[in-house]
Design a protein around this motif. Sequence first.
Motif, PDB file in Angstrom:
ATOM      1  N   ASP A  88       5.946  -0.232  -5.898  1.00 22.99           N
ATOM      2  CA  ASP A  88       4.570  -0.162  -5.404  1.00 22.99           C
ATOM      3  C   ASP A  88       3.673   0.632  -6.355  1.00 22.99           C
ATOM      4  OD1 ASP A  88       5.494  -1.542  -3.155  1.00 22.99           O
ATOM      5  OD2 ASP A  88       6.046   0.326  -2.152  1.00 22.99           O
ATOM      6  N   LEU A  89       4.231   1.638  -6.994  1.00 22.33           N
ATOM      7  CA  LEU A  89       3.445   2.403  -7.969  1.00 22.33           C
ATOM      8  C   LEU A  89       3.156   1.563  -9.209  1.00 22.33           C
ATOM      9  CD1 LEU A  89       5.152   5.903  -7.687  1.00 22.33           C
ATOM     10  CD2 LEU A  89       2.732   5.415  -7.262  1.00 22.33           C
ATOM     11  N   ASP A 125      -1.052   7.996  -1.900  1.00 17.11           N
ATOM     12  CA  ASP A 125      -2.232   7.231  -2.328  1.00 17.11           C
ATOM     13  C   ASP A 125      -3.398   8.174  -2.650  1.00 17.11           C
ATOM     14  OD1 ASP A 125      -3.582   4.603  -2.644  1.00 17.11           O
ATOM     15  OD2 ASP A 125      -4.834   5.365  -1.012  1.00 17.11           O
ATOM     16  N   LYS A 126      -3.533   9.218  -1.870  1.00 14.29           N
ATOM     17  CA  LYS A 126      -4.597  10.198  -2.126  1.00 14.29           C
ATOM     18  C   LYS A 126      -4.401  10.858  -3.482  1.00 14.29           C
ATOM     19  CE  LYS A 126      -6.734  14.388  -0.182  1.00 14.29           C
ATOM     20  NZ  LYS A 126      -6.676  15.382   0.921  1.00 14.29           N
ATOM     21  N   PRO A 160       0.840  -1.216   0.000  1.00 10.89           N
ATOM     22  CA  PRO A 160       0.000   0.000   0.000  1.00 10.89           C
ATOM     23  C   PRO A 160       0.869   1.258   0.000  1.00 10.89           C
ATOM     24  CG  PRO A 160      -0.786  -1.587   1.622  1.00 10.89           C
ATOM     25  CD  PRO A 160       0.522  -2.107   1.146  1.00 10.89           C
ATOM     26  N   LEU A 161       0.427   2.269  -0.723  1.00 12.27           N
ATOM     27  CA  LEU A 161       1.159   3.529  -0.763  1.00 12.27           C
ATOM     28  C   LEU A 161       0.927   4.317   0.525  1.00 12.27           C
ATOM     29  CD1 LEU A 161       0.207   4.615  -4.408  1.00 12.27           C
ATOM     30  CD2 LEU A 161       2.347   3.537  -3.661  1.00 12.27           C
ATOM     31  N   VAL A 191      -2.779   9.581  -6.082  1.00 10.71           N
ATOM     32  CA  VAL A 191      -3.023   8.575  -7.119  1.00 10.71           C
ATOM     33  C   VAL A 191      -4.518   8.341  -7.304  1.00 10.71           C
ATOM     34  CG1 VAL A 191      -2.728   6.125  -7.706  1.00 10.71           C
ATOM     35  CG2 VAL A 191      -0.771   7.446  -6.871  1.00 10.71           C
ATOM     36  N   GLN A 192      -5.243   8.224  -6.201  1.00 10.70           N
ATOM     37  CA  GLN A 192      -6.680   7.966  -6.285  1.00 10.70           C
ATOM     38  C   GLN A 192      -7.423   9.133  -6.925  1.00 10.70           C
ATOM     39  OE1 GLN A 192      -7.969   5.186  -5.822  1.00 10.70           O
ATOM     40  NE2 GLN A 192      -6.566   4.038  -4.495  1.00 10.70           N
ATOM     41  N   HIS A 201       0.244  -0.584  -8.811  1.00 10.31           N
ATOM     42  CA  HIS A 201      -1.053   0.056  -8.525  1.00 10.31           C
ATOM     43  C   HIS A 201      -1.935   0.015  -9.778  1.00 10.31           C
ATOM     44  CE1 HIS A 201      -4.059   2.923  -7.165  1.00 10.31           C
ATOM     45  NE2 HIS A 201      -3.528   2.847  -5.953  1.00 10.31           N
TER      46      HIS A 201
END
Length: 536
Positions: A364-365, A296-297, A290-291, A299-300, A368
Motif C-alpha cells: 500500500d505504501l 496516512d497522516k 488506503p493507509l 505520509v501526507q 501511494h
Amino acid sequence: MGDALLRRVCGFFAFLALCPIPPICNGGNILVFPVDGSHWLNMKVLLEELVARGHNLTVIRPSSSSTILEKSPLYTSITLDMCIKRKDIVDAYLQETITAQREGASFLKFLKLTKDFLFLVAMGHSLWIDGMSQIFEDKNMVKSLIDSQYDLVLTDPATGPGVLLAKYLKLPLVLNVRWITSGEGHFVLAPSPLSYIPVPGSGLTDKMTFLQRVRNLLFYGIILFQQKILVGPSYNAICEKYFEGGCDIISLLQDADIWLFRSDFVFDFPRPTMPNAVYIGGFQCKEARPLLADLDKFVQSAGGHGVIIMSLGSSVNALPDDIADEIASVFAKMPQKVIWRHKGQRPSTVGNNTRIVDWMPQRDLLGHPRVKVFVAHGGTNGLQEAIYNGVPVLGIPLFFDQYDNLLRLQERGAGKIIQLAEVNGRTFEQGVKEVLHGDSYRENMQRLSHLHRDKPLALMDLAIFWVEYVMRNKGASHLRTEAYKMPWYSYYNLDVLLLMLTAVTLLLLSTFAVISFLCCSRKTDKIERRQKTKTN
C-alpha cells in the motif's frame, strides 16, 4: 413503449449470445505442497484465488512452520512432525555473509561462503527427504491421500517433496516456481546457452565479455555440483526405495505439466523457453489500499518532498549497529519523511522525520503517490511490487539471489546498487539522493511498470486458467518436450556427429587408398617399362 422495451430485451439477449463463455471447471480437489517463508506469501495469494473460484485445497506443512498455519479457512492441513529451524539457520548464514562483505572480499572467503551455502541447501533437502519417508511409511496417510482423489498437485519445487508426491500418487503436476532443488528453473526446462544467460550468483548480465563467460561457466559448475553430487543422490535414494524402476529429481521436474514462473521478461533477461512455461511474475501485486489514519497522516505531512520507505525483508532482524546509525543520520538530514522497517536496536541517530516500525503495509505504501524511493534488499516480491507501482529502488543486497535481482533493475536504469561493504554515511546519502532526484530512475521504472501492466489478461487469471486447464484435461503432456528422456549424447547429436565423422573419415581414407593404389600402379608400370628398355 412496449416496442422499445422489447427491443432492449432482445438486444440484451443478443449481447449475451455474442459474449465468449469461459471454460467451466467444476471445483477441483488440489493437494498443495508449499515452501515456507516468502515463497509461501506468493503461494497463499494463489490459493486464496483458487478457493474464491470454488476449489478445495489440502496443504501439507511442517509442524515447526509459523507462517503456514495449521488451521485456516482456506484449506485443510496435513501436518508433518518436522522441526525445520529455517529462520535460525538463515540468520546465522546472513550474519556470516554480512561479516564477510564488510571485511572485504577474498577468494578464500568466497569458498567458505559457498561451502556454507551448499551445506545449508543440503541440510534443508535432507530434512524434507526424511519428511517424505514419514509420509510413504505411513500406510494410513497414503491411503487417505489416494482416497481423497486429488485432481493435481500444486507445489513450489525449491524443495522436492511435492514433486515426489505427484509421482507417487500419479497425479498431474503444476509448479509455482522460480527456484528448483539445484538453482533457477529454466536451466532444466529449456536450452540455456551460458554465452548470454547468466547463472544465478554470478552477478552477470546477458552481455558478457570473454572473462565473464569463463566466470559464468564456473558458476554453472557449482549448480552441477549441487545437482549431481550434493542434492541429487539423496533424492535418487528415496526414488529407488519407493518407486519401481527408480527416478531422479531432475527428470521428475521436467515431467511437470505446467511451470508457473514467478518472473517475466520485463524483469528478467530474455532467454529460450518452452510451451508449458507460463510467466506470472508480479501476479500477487494489487492496487494499493488506503493507509490507516495515523500512517496516512504521517505520509501526507511529507508534502511535496515525498516519502522514502526502507525494508530489508523479513529475514533480516538487524543491520550492524554502526551501519544502522549512519543510515539513520542520513535520513535525519533529509527533508523527506522516512518509514523504516527495522527490528533491531533503535539507532541512536534517528531523526524526527523517521518512523521506525516492526511491520509496514509495503504494497500500500509503494502504491501511494507520495512515495519516491524504495530502499530494499532485492527480494523478488518487493521488487515486483516496486515495478508494479513505478517506484525506483536503491538496493542493498545481502545474500542469495538479491544482487542478481537488483542488477536487472540497475541494467534497465530503474535502480542503483550499493554493496553492504560500501555502505557508510557518504555513500548511502549519495545513493539515496541520486535515485531520489535523478529523473531517469523514476522514468525508467515507470516505463517498466507500463510494460508490466500492458498484458492481454490479468496475471492471476492467467495462473488460474492454467491450473484449471490441467484439471480439465488431466494434464498437459502435449505441451511438454520429451527431449529430457533422450540420452545426453543424443540430445547434443554427438552420435550423429560421430557417425558423420566416421563416414567422412572412411570416405577420405578410401579416396586416399584408391589414389595411392593408382599412383603405385603407375609407378610400377614405369619401372617395368624402364627395365624392358634397358634389356632391349
